[in-house]
Structures are given as C-alpha cells and as structure tokens.
Motif scaffolding. Structure first.
Motif, PDB file in Angstrom:
ATOM      1  N   ASP A  86      47.868  -5.989 -11.068  1.00  0.00           N
ATOM      2  CA  ASP A  86      48.519  -6.649  -9.947  1.00  0.00           C
ATOM      3  C   ASP A  86      48.120  -8.119  -9.875  1.00  0.00           C
ATOM      4  OD1 ASP A  86      49.682  -4.251  -9.216  1.00  0.00           O
ATOM      5  OD2 ASP A  86      48.025  -3.709  -7.871  1.00  0.00           O
ATOM      6  N   VAL A  87      49.025  -8.927  -9.358  1.00  0.00           N
ATOM      7  CA  VAL A  87      48.750 -10.345  -9.122  1.00  0.00           C
ATOM      8  C   VAL A  87      48.543 -10.523  -7.626  1.00  0.00           C
ATOM      9  CG1 VAL A  87      49.624 -12.691  -9.320  1.00  0.00           C
ATOM     10  CG2 VAL A  87      50.144 -11.020 -11.107  1.00  0.00           C
ATOM     11  N   PRO A  88      47.288 -10.715  -7.179  1.00  0.00           N
ATOM     12  CA  PRO A  88      47.028 -10.826  -5.737  1.00  0.00           C
ATOM     13  C   PRO A  88      47.732 -12.035  -5.134  1.00  0.00           C
ATOM     14  CG  PRO A  88      44.981 -10.503  -6.973  1.00  0.00           C
ATOM     15  CD  PRO A  88      46.046 -10.803  -7.970  1.00  0.00           C
ATOM     16  N   GLU A  89      48.202 -11.878  -3.925  1.00  0.00           N
ATOM     17  CA  GLU A  89      48.836 -12.968  -3.181  1.00  0.00           C
ATOM     18  C   GLU A  89      48.247 -13.009  -1.786  1.00  0.00           C
ATOM     19  OE1 GLU A  89      53.039 -12.565  -3.195  1.00  0.00           O
ATOM     20  OE2 GLU A  89      53.230 -12.653  -5.383  1.00  0.00           O
ATOM     21  N   SER A  90      48.004 -14.211  -1.297  1.00  0.00           N
ATOM     22  CA  SER A  90      47.404 -14.358   0.034  1.00  0.00           C
ATOM     23  C   SER A  90      48.390 -13.994   1.134  1.00  0.00           C
ATOM     24  CB  SER A  90      46.914 -15.793   0.234  1.00  0.00           C
ATOM     25  OG  SER A  90      48.009 -16.698   0.263  1.00  0.00           O
ATOM     26  N   GLY A  91      49.689 -14.192   0.883  1.00  0.00           N
ATOM     27  CA  GLY A  91      50.701 -13.922   1.898  1.00  0.00           C
ATOM     28  C   GLY A  91      50.768 -14.981   2.978  1.00  0.00           C
ATOM     29  N   LEU A  92      50.049 -16.103   2.790  1.00  0.00           N
ATOM     30  CA  LEU A  92      50.015 -17.167   3.787  1.00  0.00           C
ATOM     31  C   LEU A  92      50.993 -18.273   3.413  1.00  0.00           C
ATOM     32  CD1 LEU A  92      46.134 -17.503   4.226  1.00  0.00           C
ATOM     33  CD2 LEU A  92      47.719 -16.300   5.738  1.00  0.00           C
ATOM     34  N   PRO A  93      51.541 -18.983   4.391  1.00  0.00           N
ATOM     35  CA  PRO A  93      52.374 -20.138   4.075  1.00  0.00           C
ATOM     36  C   PRO A  93      51.535 -21.250   3.455  1.00  0.00           C
ATOM     37  CG  PRO A  93      51.988 -19.981   6.446  1.00  0.00           C
ATOM     38  CD  PRO A  93      51.453 -18.723   5.835  1.00  0.00           C
ATOM     39  N   LEU A  94      52.198 -22.162   2.755  1.00  0.00           N
ATOM     40  CA  LEU A  94      51.488 -23.210   2.024  1.00  0.00           C
ATOM     41  C   LEU A  94      50.609 -24.051   2.942  1.00  0.00           C
ATOM     42  CD1 LEU A  94      50.915 -24.825  -0.539  1.00  0.00           C
ATOM     43  CD2 LEU A  94      53.001 -26.144  -0.081  1.00  0.00           C
ATOM     44  N   TRP A  95      51.115 -24.408   4.131  1.00  0.00           N
ATOM     45  CA  TRP A  95      50.339 -25.274   5.013  1.00  0.00           C
ATOM     46  C   TRP A  95      49.047 -24.593   5.439  1.00  0.00           C
ATOM     47  CZ3 TRP A  95      48.745 -23.963   9.872  1.00  0.00           C
ATOM     48  CH2 TRP A  95      49.381 -22.875  10.495  1.00  0.00           C
ATOM     49  N   ARG A  96      49.114 -23.261   5.613  1.00  0.00           N
ATOM     50  CA  ARG A  96      47.929 -22.518   6.004  1.00  0.00           C
ATOM     51  C   ARG A  96      46.911 -22.474   4.864  1.00  0.00           C
ATOM     52  NH1 ARG A  96      44.700 -21.165  10.158  1.00  0.00           N
ATOM     53  NH2 ARG A  96      43.715 -19.126   9.851  1.00  0.00           N
ATOM     54  N   GLU A  97      47.387 -22.284   3.632  1.00  0.00           N
ATOM     55  CA  GLU A  97      46.499 -22.283   2.476  1.00  0.00           C
ATOM     56  C   GLU A  97      45.829 -23.650   2.306  1.00  0.00           C
ATOM     57  OE1 GLU A  97      48.757 -21.088  -0.878  1.00  0.00           O
ATOM     58  OE2 GLU A  97      48.696 -18.949  -0.380  1.00  0.00           O
ATOM     59  N   LEU A  98      46.611 -24.718   2.506  1.00  0.00           N
ATOM     60  CA  LEU A  98      46.045 -26.068   2.397  1.00  0.00           C
ATOM     61  C   LEU A  98      44.971 -26.299   3.461  1.00  0.00           C
ATOM     62  CD1 LEU A  98      49.269 -28.170   1.694  1.00  0.00           C
ATOM     63  CD2 LEU A  98      47.396 -27.692   0.101  1.00  0.00           C
ATOM     64  N   TRP A  99      45.226 -25.820   4.674  1.00  0.00           N
ATOM     65  CA  TRP A  99      44.265 -25.985   5.751  1.00  0.00           C
ATOM     66  C   TRP A  99      42.965 -25.240   5.440  1.00  0.00           C
ATOM     67  CZ3 TRP A  99      42.086 -28.369   9.506  1.00  0.00           C
ATOM     68  CH2 TRP A  99      41.251 -27.703  10.399  1.00  0.00           C
ATOM     69  N   ILE A 100      43.069 -23.998   4.978  1.00  0.00           N
ATOM     70  CA  ILE A 100      41.874 -23.209   4.650  1.00  0.00           C
ATOM     71  C   ILE A 100      41.111 -23.858   3.495  1.00  0.00           C
ATOM     72  CG2 ILE A 100      41.075 -20.992   3.730  1.00  0.00           C
ATOM     73  CD1 ILE A 100      43.388 -19.664   5.220  1.00  0.00           C
ATOM     74  N   SER A 101      41.842 -24.326   2.488  1.00  0.00           N
ATOM     75  CA  SER A 101      41.202 -24.969   1.346  1.00  0.00           C
ATOM     76  C   SER A 101      40.466 -26.238   1.765  1.00  0.00           C
ATOM     77  CB  SER A 101      42.250 -25.296   0.279  1.00  0.00           C
ATOM     78  OG  SER A 101      41.677 -25.945  -0.816  1.00  0.00           O
TER      79      SER A 101
END
Length: 282
Positions: free
Chosen positions: A118-133
């Motif tokens: 399987d290829v894991p996916e966060s399921g989060l929108p891009l802006w949310r991923e950028l904020w967490i990063s």
C-alpha cells in the motif's frame, strides 16, 4: 556499526533509485535550485558582513595591542561564518522540503509504490500538510539552534573546540537532517514529530550513517541540489524500515547479508512438520 553501514546503504539506495528514474530526478531538482539561489545570496551577504558584526560585538578589543585584536576578531569571524554555515546546512533541507512539498510527496509516494504494498496517504489538504511541515520544522530548528549555541560556546575551548566540536557539529547536523527527510514519508503515515524522534533515537547509528555523509556532501551547494531527490528517496526507504514495512535491515540484504525477499508474506507460513515455528520476519 552494522546500523551505521545500513544507514549509508539507504543513502546510496535512494541515489540509485532516482538516477534509475530520470524523470523523478529532474522533477526533484526544481525546489533545490530555488533554495540554492536563496542560500547562496545569504552566505555571500554573511561573508561580507561577518567582519563588521565581529567588530560591533567586541568593542572591548578596540584597545588591544597588535596582533591580538586582529587574531581574536579573525577567530570570531571564522566562528560566526561556521555557525552560519551550520545553520544553513540544517535549514536548507527544511526550506527546500517546504518549497518542494508537492514534488517530494509525489516522489516519496512513487518510491513506496515501486517497493510494493500500500501507498500511505495522509488524507490532508495541501495547505494543512504545509502547515504541519512548517510547524514541525520550526520545532526541530529550535532544537538545532540550542545545540548550535552550545557547540559555538565550546568552540572557544582550546583543542576540544578545534577537534571534538566540529565532529559533534556534523553528527548533530546529520541527525536532524535525517529527521527532516524522513518526515516526508512518516508524515504521510500519520506519525507525529514526537513519535518520529523516538523512532530515530532507537536507531541512532543508522540515522548518523545516513545523515553525516549527506551533511558533508551538502557543504558543496551544487552537490546538495543534485543529491536532494535521492536523499528523499533514501529517507523513504529508511522510513519503511522504521515502520516495519521493509523485509530487511538494509536495502538488498537480510539479517545476515543474505538477499532480502521483495516483500514479507501477508501471513506467516504454516509450521513445518519438524515441529519448529514459522521463520521470523525481519
């Protein structure tokens, strides 16, 4: 020592992966090129302004006799530049990953896909991923800054400051550089910063084997740009190991150096008639 060598093999495996997938190499170079321009300008500015910064910070040395004032300020200027270079090496990865989040996410997913499963996916929108990063990078850089200040102070200690401190500096840089790189794959697996740090501490030698050679190579700016895509690919392979998704301790090898299986079986095989249990999965 085995983990140390294993970390280096992950670094090499990542470089082999991107050079074997030329389209992804070109795709991953773009964020690094943008960061390179920004950091080159900043380091050039620091090289021109370090002397003035040293003079401003040491007014008490104005009345010192020659050559002591010049030697002291020259030493401090060198330390200021080394500290700036140390921070540049660490922050380069964080800034490049932030700029290239969509690029490196896609690259990391492709590495997972090529490894099977399987290829894991966060399921989060891009802006949310950028904020967490960005949030996690600031927290990590805060830790790095504390280590940097401590090592900067220890740099004044005779002998230790010129021998032990640079080695420690490269180890600290390599450790947190690996943390930033593995975050691309681990964040997709919904592993938060605290859990990532625990994982890395448990495999500290592997982390250093991956990160320290990368830090040394990143001292040459143009090399950093070309190695960045492979570093993300190698960190993804390492993340699979940390999560127990890899069937081997290092790319291409099993626990005793035997060829590793391409993927662990979904269910352990039935015990043979001899009465022994199923073979362990490493």
């Amino acid at each position: 020592m085995r983990d140390l060598a294993g970390g280096f093999r992950y670094l090499l495996a990542g470089q082999r992966w991107v050079f074997g997938h030329g389209r992804w190499l070109g795709f991953g170079l773009l964020p690094g090129l943008v960061s390179l321009v920004l950091y080159t300008a900043a380091l050039i500015g620091l090289s021109y302004g370090a002397d003035d910064l040293t003079v401003w910070a040491t007014p008490f040395a104005d009345d010192w006799t020659s050559p002591w004032s010049g030697l002291f300020r020259g030493f401090l200027t060198g330390l200021f530049f080394c500290l700036g270079l140390f921070l540049a090496v660490i922050t380069f990865t964080a800034v490049t990953l932030l700029i290239g989040q969509p690029f490196y996410e896609s690259l990391s997913e492709q590495v997972d896909r090529s490894e099977g499963g399987d290829v894991p996916e966060s399921g989060l929108p891009l802006w949310r991923e950028l904020w967490i990063s960005a949030r996690d990078s600031v927290k990590v850089l805060g830790r790095v800054l504390l280590y940097g200040i401590l090592l900067f102070a220890l740099g004044f200690v005779p002998v230790i400051g010129q021998t032990v401190v640079p080695v420690l500096g490269f180890c600290v840089s390599g450790y947190f550089l690996t943390q930033e790189l593995t975050a691309v794959a681990l964040q997709r697996r919904k592993v938060d910063l605290a859990e990532r740090l625990v994982m890395l501490r448990a495999r500290r030698m592997m982390v250093l084997g991956f990160g320290v050679p990368l830090v040394l190579s990143f001292l040459v700016p143009i090399v950093a740009v070309f190695l960045m895509p492979g570093a993300v690919a190698g960190a993804t392979l390492m993340a699979r190991d940390l999560m127990g998704e890899s069937g081997a301790d290092a790319p291409g090898e099993g626990p005793a150096g035997e060829p590793a299986p391409s993927a662990a079986p979904a269910t352990p095989p039935a015990a043979p008639a001899t009465g022994f249990g199923p073979p362990p999965v490493y």
